[in-house]
Design a protein around this motif. Structure first.
Motif, mmCIF file in Angstrom:
data_model
loop_
_atom_site.group_PDB
_atom_site.id
_atom_site.type_symbol
_atom_site.label_atom_id
_atom_site.label_comp_id
_atom_site.label_asym_id
_atom_site.label_seq_id
_atom_site.Cartn_x
_atom_site.Cartn_y
_atom_site.Cartn_z
ATOM 1 N N GLY A 65 0.815 -1.208 0.000
ATOM 2 C CA GLY A 65 0.000 0.000 0.000
ATOM 3 C C GLY A 65 0.848 1.258 0.000
ATOM 4 N N ALA A 66 0.173 2.364 -0.262
ATOM 5 C CA ALA A 66 0.841 3.666 -0.195
ATOM 6 C C ALA A 66 1.042 4.047 1.264
ATOM 7 N N VAL A 67 2.211 4.561 1.580
ATOM 8 C CA VAL A 67 2.519 4.965 2.954
ATOM 9 C C VAL A 67 2.698 6.479 2.970
ATOM 10 N N PHE A 68 1.598 7.169 3.183
ATOM 11 C CA PHE A 68 1.604 8.617 3.333
ATOM 12 C C PHE A 68 1.169 9.024 4.737
ATOM 13 N N GLN A 69 0.161 8.341 5.237
ATOM 14 C CA GLN A 69 -0.415 8.708 6.525
ATOM 15 C C GLN A 69 0.490 8.250 7.674
ATOM 16 N N GLU A 70 0.416 8.994 8.764
ATOM 17 C CA GLU A 70 1.267 8.712 9.918
ATOM 18 C C GLU A 70 1.020 7.324 10.487
ATOM 19 N N HIS A 71 -0.268 6.885 10.529
ATOM 20 C CA HIS A 71 -0.553 5.584 11.123
ATOM 21 C C HIS A 71 0.003 4.444 10.276
ATOM 22 N N ARG A 72 0.020 4.598 8.968
ATOM 23 C CA ARG A 72 0.627 3.564 8.127
ATOM 24 C C ARG A 72 2.154 3.561 8.298
ATOM 25 N N TYR A 73 2.732 4.739 8.389
ATOM 26 C CA TYR A 73 4.179 4.845 8.623
ATOM 27 C C TYR A 73 4.549 4.146 9.926
ATOM 28 N N HIS A 74 3.725 4.338 10.935
ATOM 29 C CA HIS A 74 3.969 3.727 12.243
ATOM 30 C C HIS A 74 3.937 2.206 12.140
ATOM 31 N N PHE A 75 2.982 1.668 11.393
ATOM 32 C CA PHE A 75 2.897 0.210 11.240
ATOM 33 C C PHE A 75 4.134 -0.332 10.529
ATOM 34 N N PHE A 76 4.508 0.279 9.430
ATOM 35 C CA PHE A 76 5.663 -0.196 8.674
ATOM 36 C C PHE A 76 6.947 -0.069 9.487
ATOM 37 N N SER A 77 7.054 0.978 10.295
ATOM 38 C CA SER A 77 8.231 1.148 11.144
ATOM 39 C C SER A 77 8.385 -0.017 12.111
ATOM 40 N N GLN A 78 7.245 -0.537 12.587
ATOM 41 C CA GLN A 78 7.278 -1.632 13.546
ATOM 42 C C GLN A 78 7.509 -2.990 12.901
ATOM 43 N N TYR A 79 6.958 -3.203 11.695
ATOM 44 C CA TYR A 79 6.885 -4.573 11.194
ATOM 45 C C TYR A 79 7.538 -4.828 9.838
ATOM 46 N N PHE A 80 8.095 -3.803 9.189
ATOM 47 C CA PHE A 80 8.793 -4.087 7.938
ATOM 48 C C PHE A 80 10.000 -4.976 8.235
ATOM 49 N N GLY A 81 10.106 -6.091 7.533
ATOM 50 C CA GLY A 81 11.187 -7.040 7.762
ATOM 51 C C GLY A 81 10.893 -8.088 8.809
ATOM 52 N N HIS A 82 9.715 -7.995 9.463
ATOM 53 C CA HIS A 82 9.335 -8.993 10.464
ATOM 54 C C HIS A 82 9.118 -10.338 9.764
#
Length: 313
Positions: A159-176
């Motif tokens: 998905g597109a990551v523009f919103q703060e809440h999506r950024y927060h999710f990807f920061s936590q779980y990208f590469g998990h």
């Protein structure tokens, strides 16, 4: 067998939209009666329930300083699909009737009773009259999907990551190790997260699909819930024609906390309990089925406009 993805072809969508402006129509009352005669008593009960959900306002539009009349819908401006989707049903009503609308991704409640695509679930949202808008993009279904147990034990998310809440999710779980996440926008977000877009069919190789809200609702939620994969998301705060506010975590989708902190725990729990996964899939499919009947959808839309434009005195 490859899953079938049911979606409208935009070319034919626009042809039909412009043909409606030149073809003759009957009156809303005749059209409503025709549709009602073709439905069962149970279907008509469900229509009444849904109409009351979509249109909770009892304020007549003409008493609220309307911005337009139905005639104005004949001259669409951007976003055009919102005009086309409203006019599809508004054309059955007298074109001099007043109407308010707020088109686009709406996350607040208008000051006046208005037609919208989306509204907040919480708070007093009576002024937000839901209609099925931008439906060619939002209402996509999956049929004949592969069985759940044949899919990968991973959460897929593109998905597109523009919103703060999506950024927060990807920061936590990208590469998990339990997630396959990818950012599809080149600008914004984090360039380290960028991956190519994948098709709906490719998403369906995974047991769990991320359904995070974007500018308003999670666009992919409808097709995910109609598939044999399970939607994973926090409790919705916004809703559309799909009535996201009526969905229940653990019944229709896997609910995670608003801060996403329990994602791994939830995924592990459901992987260990396939019976709970089957329960969610059965309920999600049953929920989606109420939107499959075209005559039911037409009647709901007409009766929402009837209730909004011509409320009982």
């Amino acid at each position: 067998m490859m899953a079938k993805v049911e979606k409208q072809v935009k070319f034919f969508y626009y042809i039909k939209a412009y043909l409606r402006r030149i073809l003759p129509t009957t009156s809303y009352s005749i059209k409503i009666k025709q549709l009602e005669r073709s439905l069962t008593a149970r279907q008509k009960e469900l229509v009444t329930s849904r109409v009351d959900y979509y249109c909770r306002s009892s304020v007549k539009s003409s008493t609220s300083s309307p911005c337009c009349t139905l005639k104005d819908l004949r001259s669409p401006v951007t976003p055009k699909t919102y005009y086309h989707d409203t006019y599809e049903y508004a054309r059955f009503f007298p074109e001099e009737l007043p109407i308010n609308f707020v088109f686009g991704d709406v996350t607040t409640v208008p000051d006046l009773p208005s037609i919208v695509k989306s509204r907040p679930v919480a708070a007093d949202n009576n002024n937000s009259i839901l209609l099925n808008l931008d439906k060619a993009r939002h209402f996509v279904w999956v049929h004949n999907d592969q069985p759940f147990h044949t899919k990968k034990d991973v959460l897929i998310g593109r998905g597109a990551v523009f919103q703060e809440h999506r950024y927060h999710f990807f920061s936590q779980y990208f590469g998990h190790p339990m997630c396959d996440l990818g950012q599809v926008n080149a600008q914004g977000g984090n360039p380290l997260w960028i991956k190519k877009k994948i098709s709906i069919a490719d998403h369906l190789n995974y047991k769990f699909i991320l359904c995070l809200q974007g500018n308003d609702v999670a666009t992919n939620l409808k097709w995910v819930m109609s598939s044999n994969s399970i939607a994973v998301m926090p409790k919705p705060t916004l809703e559309t024609w799909f009535m996201e506010g009526s969905l229940v975590g653990g019944v229709h989708y896997i609910e995670i906390k608003d801060d996403y902190s329990d994602l791994e725990t939830q995924l592990q729990h459901y992987l260990a309990h396939p019976d709970k996964c089957r329960f969610i899939l059965e309920n999600a499919h049953s929920y989606c089925e109420q939107f499959y009947n075209r005559k039911v959808e037409d009647l709901c839309s007409l009766k929402v406009l009837e209730k909004y434009l011509l409320p009982a005195e």
